[in-house]
Design an enzyme around this catalytic site. Structure first.
Site, PDB file in Angstrom:
ATOM      1  CG  ASP A 229      -5.432   0.308  -3.790  1.00  0.00           C
ATOM      2  OD1 ASP A 229      -5.049  -0.857  -4.036  1.00  0.00           O
ATOM      3  OD2 ASP A 229      -5.208   0.872  -2.699  1.00  0.00           O
TER       4      ASP A 229
HETATM    5  C1  BGC Z   1      -3.330  -1.888  -1.403  1.00  0.00           C
HETATM    6  C2  BGC Z   1      -2.260  -1.519  -2.418  1.00  0.00           C
HETATM    7  C3  BGC Z   1      -1.704  -2.774  -3.031  1.00  0.00           C
HETATM    8  C4  BGC Z   1      -2.849  -3.542  -3.667  1.00  0.00           C
HETATM    9  C5  BGC Z   1      -2.406  -4.831  -4.314  1.00  0.00           C
HETATM   10  C6  BGC Z   1      -4.375  -2.796  -1.978  1.00  0.00           C
HETATM   11  O1  BGC Z   1      -5.223  -3.283  -0.998  1.00  0.00           O
HETATM   12  O2  BGC Z   1      -3.938  -0.720  -0.914  1.00  0.00           O
HETATM   13  O3  BGC Z   1      -1.238  -0.787  -1.801  1.00  0.00           O
HETATM   14  O4  BGC Z   1      -0.708  -2.462  -3.964  1.00  0.00           O
HETATM   15  O5  BGC Z   1      -3.797  -3.876  -2.668  1.00  0.00           O
HETATM   16  O6  BGC Z   1      -2.061  -5.777  -3.363  1.00  0.00           O
END
Ligand code: BGC
Length: 747
Positions: A229
């Site tokens: 993530d």
């Molecule tokens: C989120 C993800 C997301 C990623 C990219 C993170 O903060 O938890 O779900 O895909 O950011 O934006």
């Protein structure tokens, strides 16, 4: 390109650097070897493609496009074909926009109604979440776009989402929190998995070898790549060794220095690094192979699809004959959401929609409109309320558009309570008192307390239904579309009833999943608690009858499959769709099990009076629970009931089968092992049976006289509770003999 060949030509420095992103949304290019950079974007219910400055919080602008219903709504369709249509449309759009991977689906479990990100997740039920997720992944990938299932795993709340630890036992992990991921790996063959920010039992997901290698690759056969993530990386070298391939977002400072030093210093093997690089190169290779340079996207067709899908997802929760609204009657639409619907949630999934369509815009002057409340406040505005009351008295029917405002649920923040804003509650109660023909339409990603439920005539939940939620609502209210959604989660009466209540969001960054496997309906049903609406509930403008439940065998082993068939008939006057739900109940078990669990489902469209046969195939998993002693799913031999229901509390048909488990649970026997436990041990059971035959204890008649009625049962349970050591204390054998016996049983 040829991934294997490229790997051979890469320098150690290039390999180390390749394991982090170029910027927010791209992998690194290796120009020397002709490897281009490829793009990934947020989804999952639309394409959030940023061309300017990137961020993972949904702040900066992304391209204008279509927002489909969010996962909370989608799961309520109980329809894999809904996911299929969505996945294909998004795949096409990614091709047209030159995006190689879409970051979704979100598969975390709706453990508490308070999780701020619940709108991005499917269900409290792992099977339903997994089936919907797998259908989406297959469809997206059929268009040549990689899916990225997230957030692996146990990222079920926003409080301390980036640093907390979710602590749970092995059975709960495998039975509740992992199966949806397992389904997208095994059935969906997802090309990517996003590891979560949090830790599980103290070990961060980004460096959790058990999760990323032992479970994901070795148990489930995952052959894609794991991405962090955004910002979830912890020890970078330890991550690589544990099975983490790509660090995002990376950027100019992410040069792979730590990985390089670890390989040079001998703490990380180059073979492990090679595995990660190869996984990534294969992703780029497939993306290039599947790339369609001339793909185009018809956004108007997408909007039409968004409207249809929103109609499939809506759940008619209550209807006392008010809906569908009859032609020619005066109708008042009350509530700001009638004009400005809430249709998606805030955060990284936020889609830039040029023109979301409201219900009010859809019907135009055909209704009286009153704003009713200010969605940015929770205080009642006397003027707005008075105007609403006037409309309520003028109209024959009232539809109140209510729900959670933006500030109440969002990525990054959990809800503080399960209520609607006070001003909305007051409005609904007052209007419903003035007009008995009041319908409430709800918007939000998760259950709400419904203080006025008994006073309103109908309740339609749109969840966060995407940019076409307005027209879709009108289609449903006026009967152009027959509601067919069913709840993918229980709606409890009060937050306090929820099983995670005492352990959400935890303390000091640690949340203990103390309720174990008893999440959602598994808990409410076991406790026979009253709820507002049970899991699987959903009404229609027609009715369905179920008949002829048959199984292809009455006895089977857990190596065989069971085919179940049932007829479903549309008994009403209009066409409609039934969501046939199959549950399995273990009649008797030596471990704690839920009352029943959803094991399959099927959405069936039927014209009035028509009947169709629906078939399901059940395998071992339908009867199994996760047994930590064998670290696997396990079937305890015995009777199981196969049930067909309209929801988990409205079972219409059932039939029984005998299933024989073929796995033997072996465990180490000690002096404190009880006779009862020993009965479950393959060799131990034989020993006990033999001992009982030889028993020279008092006769049955003498026992009965001494202990009274039911003595046999009491004697048996007393004996079953005795530890093996008592064979010595009661003079049945010497301690030396016991030691020998234990050794031979364990051998
Ligand atoms: C989120 C993800 C997301 C990623 C990219 C993170 O903060 O938890 O779900 O895909 O950011 O934006």
């Amino acid at each position: 390109m040829n991934a294997e060949q490229i790997l051979k030509e890469m320098t150690l420095e290039e390999k180390a650097a390749f394991c982090s992103g170029r910027d927010f949304w791209h992998t690194k290019a290796i120009e020397r070897l002709g490897i281009p950079s490829v793009m990934m974007c947020d989804g999952p219910h639309g394409l959030r493609k940023q061309e300017g400055e990137g961020d993972h919080l949904g702040i900066n602008k992304s391209i204008e496009t279509v927002c489909y219903p969010t996962a909370a709504a989608l799961a309520s369709s109980f329809d894999r074909s809904v996911m299929h249509r969505l996945g294909e449309a998004l795949g096409q759009e990614c091709q047209a926009e030159n995006v190689a991977m879409l970051l979704g689906p979100g598969l975390n479990i709706k453990r508490s109604p308070l999780c701020g990100r619940n709108f991005e997740y499917f269900s409290e039920d792992p099977f339903l979440a997994g089936e919907m997720g797998a259908a989406y992944v297959k469809a997206l990938q059929s268009r040549g776009i990689a899916a990225c299932a997230k957030h692996f795993a146990c990222n079920d709340q926003e409080t301390r989402r980036m640093s907390g630890s979710s602590d749970l036992d092995e059975r709960t992990l495998f039975e509740i929190y992992l199966p949806a991921f397992e389904a997208v790996v095994r059935k969906g063959r997802t090309r990517s998995i996003m590891c979560a920010y949090n830790a599980i039992n103290g070990e961060f997901c980004a460096e959790n070898r058990m999760l990323l290698t032992e479970i994901l690759r070795e148990k489930w056969g995952f052959d894609g790549f794991v991405v962090t993530d955004w910002g979830a990386v912890k020890g970078r070298a330890k991550g690589v060794a544990s099975g983490l391939d790509l660090e995002m977002p990376g950027g100019p400072t992410a040069t792979g220095e730590e990985i390089l030093e670890a390989v040079q210093g001998g703490t990380l093997s180059e073979a492990d690094l090679d595995k990660a690089v190869l996984n990534l190169l294969r992703f780029v290779e497939t993306a290039l192979e599947k790339r369609e340079d001339n793909a185009a996207i018809d956004r108007n067709a997408c909007r039409k699809l968004a409207r249809e899908l929103a109609g499939e997802c809506a759940v008619l929760m209550k209807n006392e004959g008010i809906l569908p609204l009859k032609e020619g009657r005066t109708v008042a639409f009350i509530g700001e959401f009638a004009d400005k619907p809430r249709y998606q949630g805030a955060g990284s999934s936020h889609i830039n929609v040029p023109h979301p369509v409201s219900a009010l815009e859809t019907v135009g002057d055909a209704v009286i409109y009153a704003r009713g409340y200010d969605a940015h406040s929770d205080k009642t505005d006397a003027a707005l309320l008075a105007e609403a009351m006037k409309a309520a008295k003028e109209a024959e029917n009232v539809v109140i558009f209510a729900g959670l405002p933006d500030a109440f649920e969002s990525e990054g923040a959990d809800r503080e309570h399960m209520r609607l804003p006070d001003n909305q509650n007051e409005l609904i109660a007052a209007v419903a008192a003035a007009n008995p023909n009041t319908v409430v339409v709800l918007h939000g990603g998760s259950p709400m307390e419904l203080l006025w439920l008994g006073q309103v005539g109908a309740l339609l939940c749109m969840y966060l239904g995407g940019e076409q939620v307005g027209p879709a609502t009108v289609d449903l209210l006026y009967g152009k579309v027959n509601p067919s959604g069913h709840l993918a989660e229980t709606w409890p009466i009060r937050l306090q009833d929820n099983p995670s209540y005492l352990n959400f969001p935890g303390e000091d960054g640690v949340v203990t999943y103390a309720e174990g496997i008893f999440v959602g309906y598994r808990y409410y049903d076991k406790k026979e608690m009253p709820v507002n609406f049970p899991f699987g509930h959903g009404l229609s403008y027609t009715g369905f009858a179920y008949s002829n439940l048959t199984v292809d065998k009455e006895k089977l082993t857990d190596r065989e499959t069971l085919t179940v068939s049932v007829d479903v008939t549309n008994t009403g006057a209009v066409a409609g769709k039934a969501a046939v739900q199959l549950y399995v109940r273990d009649v008797k078990s030596t471990v704690r099990r839920p009352l029943r669990e959803l094991r399959d489902f099927s959405k069936v469209e039927l014209e009035p009076g028509k009947t169709r046969t629906v078939s399901f195939t059940l395998d071992k998993r339908a009867f199994a629970y996760y047994e930590p002693k064998v670290h696997d799913f396990f079937v305890e031999s015995g009777e199981f009931v196969v049930e067909i229901g309209e929801n988990c509390r409205d079972i219409r048909l059932s039939t029984s089968v005998q299933v024989e488990g073929t796995t033997v649970v072996s465990f180490t026997i000690t002096e404190t092992t009880t006779i009862g436990q020993l009965m479950k041990h393959p060799k131990g059971a034989a020993f006990i049976r033999q001992m009982l035959q030889k028993s020279d204890g008092p006769s049955d008649a003498a026992q009965a006289e001494a202990m009274g009625e039911g003595s046999e049962k009491i004697m048996q349970s007393m004996m079953f509770e005795m530890p093996l050591g008592s064979l010595v204390s009661y003079g049945r054998m010497t301690s030396k003999q016991l030691k020998g016996l234990i050794a031979s049983l364990n051998a």
